[in-house]
Each structure stands twice: as structure tokens, then as C-alpha cells.
Design a protein around this motif. Structure first.
Motif, PDB file in Angstrom:
ATOM      1  N   THR A 145      -7.924   4.225   2.347  1.00  0.00           N
ATOM      2  CA  THR A 145      -7.127   3.095   2.832  1.00  0.00           C
ATOM      3  C   THR A 145      -5.655   3.494   2.909  1.00  0.00           C
ATOM      4  O   THR A 145      -4.988   3.308   3.927  1.00  0.00           O
ATOM      5  CB  THR A 145      -7.221   1.911   1.827  1.00  0.00           C
ATOM      6  OG1 THR A 145      -8.483   1.947   1.205  1.00  0.00           O
ATOM      7  CG2 THR A 145      -6.935   0.601   2.489  1.00  0.00           C
ATOM      8  N   LEU A 146      -5.180   4.081   1.798  1.00  0.00           N
ATOM      9  CA  LEU A 146      -3.773   4.458   1.712  1.00  0.00           C
ATOM     10  C   LEU A 146      -3.435   5.541   2.734  1.00  0.00           C
ATOM     11  O   LEU A 146      -2.398   5.501   3.382  1.00  0.00           O
ATOM     12  CB  LEU A 146      -3.522   4.991   0.294  1.00  0.00           C
ATOM     13  CG  LEU A 146      -2.096   4.981  -0.192  1.00  0.00           C
ATOM     14  CD1 LEU A 146      -1.637   3.557  -0.450  1.00  0.00           C
ATOM     15  CD2 LEU A 146      -2.004   5.794  -1.471  1.00  0.00           C
ATOM     16  N   CYS A 158      -9.189   5.056  -7.725  1.00  0.00           N
ATOM     17  CA  CYS A 158      -8.130   5.684  -6.916  1.00  0.00           C
ATOM     18  C   CYS A 158      -8.729   6.459  -5.737  1.00  0.00           C
ATOM     19  O   CYS A 158      -8.154   6.450  -4.647  1.00  0.00           O
ATOM     20  CB  CYS A 158      -7.288   6.610  -7.790  1.00  0.00           C
ATOM     21  SG  CYS A 158      -6.266   5.690  -8.944  1.00  0.00           S
ATOM     22  N   ASP A 172      -0.695  -1.498 -11.111  1.00  0.00           N
ATOM     23  CA  ASP A 172      -0.779  -2.949 -10.828  1.00  0.00           C
ATOM     24  C   ASP A 172      -2.196  -3.448 -11.063  1.00  0.00           C
ATOM     25  O   ASP A 172      -2.414  -4.457 -11.722  1.00  0.00           O
ATOM     26  CB  ASP A 172      -0.443  -3.216  -9.347  1.00  0.00           C
ATOM     27  CG  ASP A 172       1.047  -3.301  -9.126  1.00  0.00           C
ATOM     28  OD1 ASP A 172       1.785  -3.288 -10.125  1.00  0.00           O
ATOM     29  OD2 ASP A 172       1.470  -3.346  -7.941  1.00  0.00           O
ATOM     30  N   HIS A 173      -3.151  -2.707 -10.510  1.00  0.00           N
ATOM     31  CA  HIS A 173      -4.543  -3.151 -10.559  1.00  0.00           C
ATOM     32  C   HIS A 173      -5.067  -3.187 -11.998  1.00  0.00           C
ATOM     33  O   HIS A 173      -5.602  -4.205 -12.453  1.00  0.00           O
ATOM     34  CB  HIS A 173      -5.398  -2.208  -9.706  1.00  0.00           C
ATOM     35  CG  HIS A 173      -6.860  -2.535  -9.725  1.00  0.00           C
ATOM     36  ND1 HIS A 173      -7.404  -3.565  -8.982  1.00  0.00           N
ATOM     37  CD2 HIS A 173      -7.892  -1.994 -10.427  1.00  0.00           C
ATOM     38  CE1 HIS A 173      -8.692  -3.630  -9.207  1.00  0.00           C
ATOM     39  NE2 HIS A 173      -9.022  -2.694 -10.086  1.00  0.00           N
ATOM     40  N   ASP A 233       2.834   5.840  -4.308  1.00  0.00           N
ATOM     41  CA  ASP A 233       2.261   4.546  -3.872  1.00  0.00           C
ATOM     42  C   ASP A 233       0.931   4.310  -4.583  1.00  0.00           C
ATOM     43  O   ASP A 233       0.646   3.211  -5.053  1.00  0.00           O
ATOM     44  CB  ASP A 233       2.026   4.529  -2.347  1.00  0.00           C
ATOM     45  CG  ASP A 233       3.333   4.548  -1.552  1.00  0.00           C
ATOM     46  OD1 ASP A 233       4.385   4.276  -2.148  1.00  0.00           O
ATOM     47  OD2 ASP A 233       3.283   4.856  -0.348  1.00  0.00           O
ATOM     48  N   LEU A 234       0.117   5.368  -4.656  1.00  0.00           N
ATOM     49  CA  LEU A 234      -1.201   5.220  -5.288  1.00  0.00           C
ATOM     50  C   LEU A 234      -1.050   4.955  -6.792  1.00  0.00           C
ATOM     51  O   LEU A 234      -1.781   4.136  -7.362  1.00  0.00           O
ATOM     52  CB  LEU A 234      -2.056   6.479  -5.046  1.00  0.00           C
ATOM     53  CG  LEU A 234      -3.493   6.396  -5.548  1.00  0.00           C
ATOM     54  CD1 LEU A 234      -4.275   5.292  -4.848  1.00  0.00           C
ATOM     55  CD2 LEU A 234      -4.227   7.731  -5.368  1.00  0.00           C
ATOM     56  N   GLN A 271      -9.337   4.159  -3.049  1.00  0.00           N
ATOM     57  CA  GLN A 271      -8.107   3.705  -2.391  1.00  0.00           C
ATOM     58  C   GLN A 271      -7.515   4.761  -1.457  1.00  0.00           C
ATOM     59  O   GLN A 271      -6.743   4.429  -0.565  1.00  0.00           O
ATOM     60  CB  GLN A 271      -7.038   3.341  -3.434  1.00  0.00           C
ATOM     61  CG  GLN A 271      -7.404   2.179  -4.329  1.00  0.00           C
ATOM     62  CD  GLN A 271      -7.675   0.902  -3.552  1.00  0.00           C
ATOM     63  OE1 GLN A 271      -6.913   0.532  -2.661  1.00  0.00           O
ATOM     64  NE2 GLN A 271      -8.779   0.245  -3.870  1.00  0.00           N
ATOM     65  N   LEU A 292      -0.071   1.381  -7.255  1.00  0.00           N
ATOM     66  CA  LEU A 292      -1.224   0.513  -6.970  1.00  0.00           C
ATOM     67  C   LEU A 292      -2.180   0.478  -8.168  1.00  0.00           C
ATOM     68  O   LEU A 292      -2.641  -0.590  -8.590  1.00  0.00           O
ATOM     69  CB  LEU A 292      -1.937   1.082  -5.745  1.00  0.00           C
ATOM     70  CG  LEU A 292      -2.981   0.242  -5.053  1.00  0.00           C
ATOM     71  CD1 LEU A 292      -2.295  -0.918  -4.335  1.00  0.00           C
ATOM     72  CD2 LEU A 292      -3.754   1.095  -4.033  1.00  0.00           C
ATOM     73  N   THR A 322      -0.251   5.073   5.216  1.00  0.00           N
ATOM     74  CA  THR A 322       1.057   5.696   4.940  1.00  0.00           C
ATOM     75  C   THR A 322       1.415   6.749   5.962  1.00  0.00           C
ATOM     76  O   THR A 322       0.599   7.143   6.769  1.00  0.00           O
ATOM     77  CB  THR A 322       1.068   6.337   3.544  1.00  0.00           C
ATOM     78  OG1 THR A 322      -0.045   7.232   3.469  1.00  0.00           O
ATOM     79  CG2 THR A 322       1.037   5.323   2.462  1.00  0.00           C
TER      80      THR A 322
END
Ligand code: NDP
Ligand code: MG
Length: 395
Positions: A390-391, A384, A357-358, A350-351, A387, A354, A395
Motif C-alpha cells: 500500500t505504502l 508491516c 500509531d497502529h 512513514d512505515l 502495509q 504507521l 509514496t
């Protein structure tokens, strides 16, 4: 036989197995490096009597002397810190075995190639991130790169049997890791201990987690594209749980060559240190009749839904430029966070998704020099780490 070699990352899984190969062949490497395991390094110094060693963790470097005998202290010079590691990479040797893990291997690999040293390359992250920098430099300097990663060693051995340009497709085998048959929901709940327990290979922590998530195979797709100059669409992953066929090459006429052997990293390590010679070894040989209870070799298609790492790596390969760097940097942060209990196992990919994408949507990297890439690696890792909390909560 080569005697004048350096082993970078001598205290790791590959480093220790490389020293076992050296022990069996009667090779005494002249230079070693490690990061912080100085007690083990002191034992290696006692046995192999190198001319100099580098320890990148400076506090650990200070402790090394306390584990060394007065005689070893006199004979073996100690280099301290990252800058000194690069000095060690310039020492005159015939071959450097690069077994530092992760992005940290990039700068010493670059400096070793710049200095004209042939590389036995175990580390994969450097060539994944910066193959476009390292491989042209190696060609310019006339430096040979001998792959140690077992799949790439297999492919390189198969390619050596045919004229250049005759390869159609590469088959990269993968054991499938400890969660080969698990659902994504089951994987969400695994502990670091479960993920570290690889069914076939005993390896360092980072690559063990990468094998469990299949990011190792994703990185290996990118590694193969760089080393063998093929497109990602020419690289097919085959799940092969027995770990006996190390990889295969399909040629233009439809012939397929594969390399088989025991799953023992000392074999590709030895070959990368002794090539172009093949030296007799007393390591356990493969026995077809003792293979498995049903005496079969199995091959399955990978499942991209359960293992998104493969699709992410293919995306990074198609995108090129800094995309593999982003994938690798995010994965390094995610693996550390998973081992520290900060994200779930499924949070690793997932990270990575992310971060891709970013950074692919934002201002793109224009400086592909060594320093440009080192700076970008830091930037992606800082993002990262932000993040992760948050992640971890989501999750
Ligand atoms: P390990 O984690 O077992 O060992 C890593 C080595 O690098 C150790 O000597 C470590 O020193 C050193 N090191 C760690 N961080 C740094 C740093 N920041 N600067 C300098 N040195 C550092 O890894 P492995 O041996 O498992 O893997 C090494 C590489 O080989 C990886 O790129 C991996 O993908 C690749 N590889 C490994 C295989 C395996 O079977 N293990 C198979 C195929 C490829 P210290 O111990 O002092 O911390
Ligand atoms: Mg491998």
C-alpha cells in the motif's frame, strides 16, 4: 589477554573488523557464528582454527563442509540452525562479541548473558528492544556489557572518569549521513546505492540505510537510555560531519568530557575485547594537523523535520514498554523493502510512524518475556509487510 572468546556475526562488517583486531593481537577466538556466508567462514576457520562454528541458515550450513579442508573438518564442529546458535551461546567463554545484525541478536545475547558470559556488544537492536529484560539479567548474573557502538563506547569511557550519578547530559554525535544537507523531496528519490554510500563509515547494509535515514541515531538514543540509564531528554544529538569526536558527557558541574579518535571501528572493538586494559596498536593514529582543509571540527543541531526518525525514536523512548520493539520491527521491514525497491527512502519512516500509531492504539503487549517479545516482533513485522505494498504505491 583474553583468548577464550566467541565472535557472533563473524562474516559481517563488525565481525571481519573484529577478526582483524584478533589477528593484530594474536587472539584465536574459539567460536564463530554467521548466517549464510559460508565460503568466507571457511577462510576464517582455516586462519583461526576455532573449536566450533554455528551457521543459522541450514542450507548454507550444509555447504560449509565443501569449502573446508579435511583437517579443518576434523577440528571444527559445525552447529546448524537457530537452536544450535543458542547452544553455541552457552559454550564456556570469557567474552562474547555480539555482531549479529538486527533483532536476530536478541535470543543469543539473552542466552549468553544467562550463561554468565560478558558481552562486547556491537549489536544495538537487542538492547533497544529488550534492554529492560537483558540489563537486569546481566546485573543479576554479574555480567559486564562493554559497548562497541562507537558513540556508546565513547560515553562509557567518559563516564568511567567520574563518580556514578554525576552525569547531567549525553551528547551523541552523528555524521549526518549522505543526505545531511538534502531536502525531504530530494530524499524521496534516492536509490539504495546512494543511501548505502556513507561518507565516513563503511558498514553493513542495514546500518548504512539507518545512518542515511538517521534511524541509526534514533536507535542509538534508545540504546544510550538503556545502557546508561538516562532519560531521552538528557540525550542531545550533535551533527558532527568529521566523525572525530565520538560522543561526549556533560557532568553536573558543567564539565564536558569527550572521546576523540579516528573513525575506525577496530578501536572500540579492541577496547571492548581488552578492557580493563588499553593495548598498544599500530592502527592509524589521529593527527590534529592533518584533520581537514580548514582544520576544524563542526557541530550542528539535527533537523527533525527532514529526519523524522529522531522524533519517532524519542516518542518510543518516552512511551517505553513495547514501543521500541515496534519501532525496530517496522524499521527492519522498511529497510528491507527499500533495499528491494518496494518503498521510497522517505517511506521508511512513514512505515515506522504507521506501525507505532497502529500498535500503540490497539491491545498492548503484556508478556515481556523473551518469547513474548519474539512473538510480538513477528506480529509487527507481518503487519508491516502487509502495509509495504500500500505504502509503496502511495509514496
Ligand atoms: P552486517 O550485515 O555486515 O553483518 C551481520 C552479521 O550477522 C553477519 O555475520 C551475518 O551473517 C549475521 N546475521 C545476519 N542475519 C542473521 C540471522 N538472522 N541470524 C544469525 N546471524 C545473522 O552488519 P554489521 O556488521 O554492519 O552490524 C552488526 C551490528 O553491529 C548491527 O546491530 C549494527 O547496528 C552494529 N554496529 C555496526 C557498526 C558498523 O560499523 N558496521 C557500527 C556500530 C554498530 P552472513 O554474513 O552470513 O549473512
Ligand atoms: Mg554508532
Amino acid at each position: 589477554m583474553l583468548q577464550n572468546i566467541a565472535i557472533f556475526g563473524c562474516t559481517g562488517s563488525i565481525g571481519r573488523q573484529s577478526l582483524d583486531v584478533c589477528r593484530r593481537l594474536g587472539i584465536f577466538p574459539r567460536f564463530f557464528s554467521c548466517h549464510s556466508q559460508v565460503e568466507l567462514l571457511a577462510e576464517q576457520i582455516r586462519e583461526f582454527k576455532p573449536q566450533a562454528v554455528a551457521v543459522t541458515d541450514e542450507e548454507a550450513a550444509d555447504r560449509l563442509q565443501t569449502f573446508m579442508s579435511p583437517r579443518d573438518r576434523q577440528r571444527t564442529a559445525i552447529y546448524r540452525g537457530e537452536a544450535d546458535l543458542l547452544n553455541l551461546a552457552q559454550e564456556p567463554v570469557d567474552r562474547v562479541l555480539m555482531a549479529i545484525s538486527g533483532f536476530a541478536a536478541l535470543a543469543p545475547s539473552y542466552v549468553a548473558i544467562q550463561a554468565g558470559h560478558d558481552l562486547a556488544l556491537a549489536n544495538k537492536e537487542a538492547v533497544v528492544v529488550a534492554g529492560d529484560l537483558l540489563l537486569p539479567l546481566a546485573r543479576e548474573k554479574g555480567v559486564m556489557i562493554y559497548p562497541v557502538d562507537s558513540e556508546h563506547s565513547a560515553i562509557w569511557q567518559c563516564l568511567a572518569a567520574a563518580p556514578q550519578g554525576s552525569c547531567r547530559k549525553l551528547y551523541l554525535t552523528a555524521s549526518g549521513g549522505p543526505f545531511r544537507t538534502w531536502t525531504r523531496d530530494q530524499m524521496a528519490a534516492v536509490s539504495p546505492q546512494e543511501a548505502l554510500a556513507h561518507p565516513v563509515w563503511s558498514m553493513g547494509a542495514k546500518i548504512s540505510i539507518d545512518s542515511a535515514s538517521m534511524m541509526n541515531k534514533g536507535l542509538e538514543i534508545l540504546e544510550a537510555c538503556q545502557l546508561f540509564r538516562v532519560d531521552e531528554s538528557q540525550v542531545q544529538v550533535l551533527i558532527h560531519p568529521e566523525g572525530i569526536v565520538h560522543s561526549l558527557v556533560e557532568f553536573k558541574d558543567g564539565a564536558i568530557l569527550g572521546q576523540l579518535g579516528m573513525p575506525d571501528m577496530r578501536l572500540p572493538i579492541q577496547l571492548a575485547l581488552t578492557w580493563p586494559d588499553r593495548i598498544d596498536t599500530d592502527l592509524p593514529a589521529f593527527d590534529f594537523f592533518a584533520l581537514a582543509s580548514d582544520r576544524s571540527l563542526n557541530f550542528y543541531q539535527p533537523d527533525d523535520q527532514r529526519f523524522p526518525a529522531l522524533a519517532l525514536a524519542r516518542l518510543a523512548a518516552r512511551e517505553g514498554k513495547e514501543a521500541p520493539l515496534i519501532l525496530n520491527a517496522a524499521n527492519e521491514v522498511a529497510v528491507s523493502a527499500f533495499l528491494a525497491g518496494q518503498v521510497k527512502f522517505t517511506g521508511i519512516t512513514d512505515l515506522v510512524a504507521l506501525a507505532l500509531d497502529h500498535f500503540l492504539a490497539g491491545p498492548r503487549l503484556t508478556d515481556f518475556s523473551l518469547n513474548g517479545m519474539i512473538d510480538h516482533d513477528k506480529l509487527v513485522k507481518a503487519y508491516c509487510r502487509d502495509q509495504v505494498s500500500t505504502l509503496g504505491a502511495q509514496t
